[in-house]
Design an enzyme around this catalytic site. Structure first.
Site: not given
Length: 433
Positions: A11, A13-15, A18, A133, A202, A206
Site C-alpha cells: 500500500l 509506492c513512493g520512495v 518502490s 522509528v 516528526d 517517534k
C-alpha cells in the site's frame, strides 16, 4: 518447505514502497530461504497509476487498495502511505480480512496505536512497525523483545535526520539556521515544507511510540511536550562551545525516580561533547537507552531514506511471514503499567539563558534575586558587552543547576518583566550530564 507463496499487498509506492518492491524482487530467493516459503508481491496500491515504476509489473498496479485487501488471498499488507487517512481505514480493513500488517506510519501509530494494536489482537494478527522509528536502526524490536526482561528508565535520542543535518552544519560551519536549512533542502534532506521536521512533530511522534514501548504504558502524540529548533542561532552554538557542548534536537523519555509516572519531550538542548550523541553527524540518527540491568546502550545508523527504511520494512515482513507459517503472532502492545504522563513542568533539568540587560551596576544582583525567588540555583554567570557594540547594554548568560521546568519557566517570565532586562535572547535546556 511450503511451496504456496505468501502473498503481500503493498500500500503505497513512493520512495520507500518502490525500494521495498525492488528488494522483494531482487532478493526473492534469499527471502524464501529465510522465511521458509516463497513471498510474492501480489498487488501495489497507488494514487497515480500512470507513473512509471521501474521493475514493477504494471499488472500489479491498482488504485483500489480496499479491493486489493478484500481479494481473499492476501497474507500480509505493507502500509507505506503515511498520514492518518486512508492508512488507518486500510489497516483496519486488512485486520478484518485476516491480514497481518507491517507499517512505517509513525504519525498514525503515535495517534491511534492503541486502537490498532487492539484490532490486531482481536483478529489474532501481527502489527509490526520497526520502520516507523529511526529508519534502518534496529530499535523497536530490541526494545520490545531483547529488553523485555529489563527495566528501561531513560531513552534519549536524535530521531530526525533533517534536523540533525541542519544543526550539525550550524555547529561545524558557523552557518545560520536558514543557510543550513537551504543546504539541507538542496541536498534532499529537507522537504519543500520542512515544518514537520524542524518544529519537532516528526520526532514527537517517534517519541510517543518509543515511550510506550520503553515504559509499557500508553503514550499518545498529545502527551509529548514539543519545541522546534527554528530559533536556534549561531550565538547559541557559540555559547554551547564555550561550555564544551553542542546542540541537538532530542527526544527524551524518562521514568520518574519513584517509578509512578513518565515524561516524554522533544526540544533542542545543549549536550556535552563527551556524550555519545554529540558525535552523531550529518543526517544520522542515534538513540541512547538506559536500562536497569543492561546499562547504557547506543543504537546508531541512517534514520531515513528509501533503502534504510525499506530494510526495516523487509525485516518486519520476514518476521510476520515466519509467524504466519508457525500460526503464531509476535509481541503486541504492552501497556500494563498504565503510568500517567507528567507535564513538562515536572521535569527536572538545567537551563542556559542568555539575557540582554542594561549595562549598569546592580543588574546582576537583581537577576540573581529573581532566580532565588523562584527557587532556582545559579551554577555559572558570564557577563560581557554586546557584540553589536551597543554601549549601554550587556549580554548576561546564566546557567542554572537542576530545577523543575516550571520553576525555570516562571523565572524567565519574571526576568522579562524587569526594567533592566531588555530581552531574553535565548533559552535552552542542558541535558546529558
Amino acid at each position: 518447505m511450503r511451496t504456496r507463496p505468501l502473498k503481500v499487498a503493498l500500500l503505497g509506492c513512493g520512495v520507500v514502497g518502490s525500494e521495498v518492491a525492488r528488494i522483494m524482487t531482487t532478493h526473492a530467493d534469499d527471502l524464501t530461504q529465510r522465511i521458509g516459503a516463497p513471498v510474492e508481491l501480489a498487488g501495489v496500491a497507488v494514487r497515480r497509476p500512470s507513473k512509471v515504476r521501474e521493475g514493477i509489473d504494471p499488472a500489479l498496479i491498482t488504485t483500489d487498495a480496499t479491493a486489493l485487501l478484500k481479494r481473499g488471498d492476501i497474507d500480509v499488507a505493507i502500509e507505506v502511505i503515511g498520514g492518518i487517512e486512508p492508512a488507518r481505514t486500510l489497516i483496519t480493513t486488512a485486520f478484518e480480512h485476516g491480514i497481518s500488517v507491517v507499517s512505517a506510519n509513525k504519525a498514525l501509530l503515535a495517534q491511534d496505536g492503541a486502537a490498532l494494536h487492539a484490532a490486531a489482537e482481536q483478529h489474532g494478527l501481527d502489527l509490526y512497525y520497526e520502520a516507523a522509528v529511526a529508519g534502518a536502526i534496529p530499535l523497536v524490536r530490541p526494545m520490545r523483545e531483547s529488553l523485555a526482561g529489563d527495566k528501561i528508565n531513560r531513552v534519549m535520542g536524535i530521531v530526525n535526520g533533517t534536523t540533525n543535518f541542519i544543526l550539525d552544519k550550524m555547529d561545524s560551519t558557523g552557518a545560520g539556521y536558514q543557510e543550513a536549512l537551504d543546504e539541507a533542502t538542496a541536498l534532499g534532506y529537507a522537504e519543500a515544507d520542512p515544518t514537520a521536521d524542524v518544529e519537532g512533530y516528526d520526532a514527537a511522534a517517534k517519541a510517543a511510540i518509543l515511550a510506550g514501548i520503553a515504559f509499557h504504558t500508553r503514550v499518545r502524540l498529545d502527551d509529548v511536550y514539543r519545541e522546534g529548533m527554528t530559533e536556534v542561532s549561531a550565538a547559541d552554538f557559540a555559547s554551547a562551545k564555550r561550555m564544551g557542548c553542542t546542540i541537538k534536537l532530542l527526544a527524551i523519555l524518562e521514568r520518574a525516580a519513584d517509578g509512578e509516572s513518565v515524561t516524554a519531550r522533544v526540544h533542542p538542548a545543549m549536550i556535552p561533547l563527551t556524550h555519545p550523541l554529540a558525535s552523531v553527524r550529518e543526517a544520522y540518527n542515534a538513540v541512547f537507552v538506559e536500562a536497569e540491568a543492561a546499562g547504557r546502550l547506543m543504537f546508531y545508523g541512517p534514520g531515513a531514506g528509501g533503502s534504510p527504511t525499506a530494510s526495516a520494512v523487509l525485516g518486519d515482513l520476514v518476521a510476520v511471514c515466519r509467524n504466519k507459517l508457525a500460526e503464531a503472532t509476535g509481541p503486541g502492545e504492552s501497556a500494563y503499567t498504565q503510568l500517567p504522563v507528567s507535564p513538562m513542568g515536572d521535569v527536572v533539568t538545567r537551563y542556559h539563558i542568555s539575557l540582554d540587560v542594561a549595562d549598569k551596576p546592580g543588574v546582576l544582583a537583581q537577576v540573581a534575586t529573581t532566580f532565588a525567588e523562584h527557587g532556582v540555583s545559579i551554577d555559572t554567570v558570564r557577563q560581557q558587552g554586546r557584540p553589536d557594540g551597543v554601549g549601554n547594554e550587556a549580554s548576561l548568560v546564566v546557567v542554572t543547576h537542576r530545577a523543575p521546568d516550571a520553576a525555570l519557566s516562571g523565572t524567565v517570565e519574571a526576568l522579562r518583566k524587569l526594567d533592566t532586562v531588555r530581552g531574553v535572547a535565548s533559552i535552552m535546556r542542558v541535558e546529558g550530564e
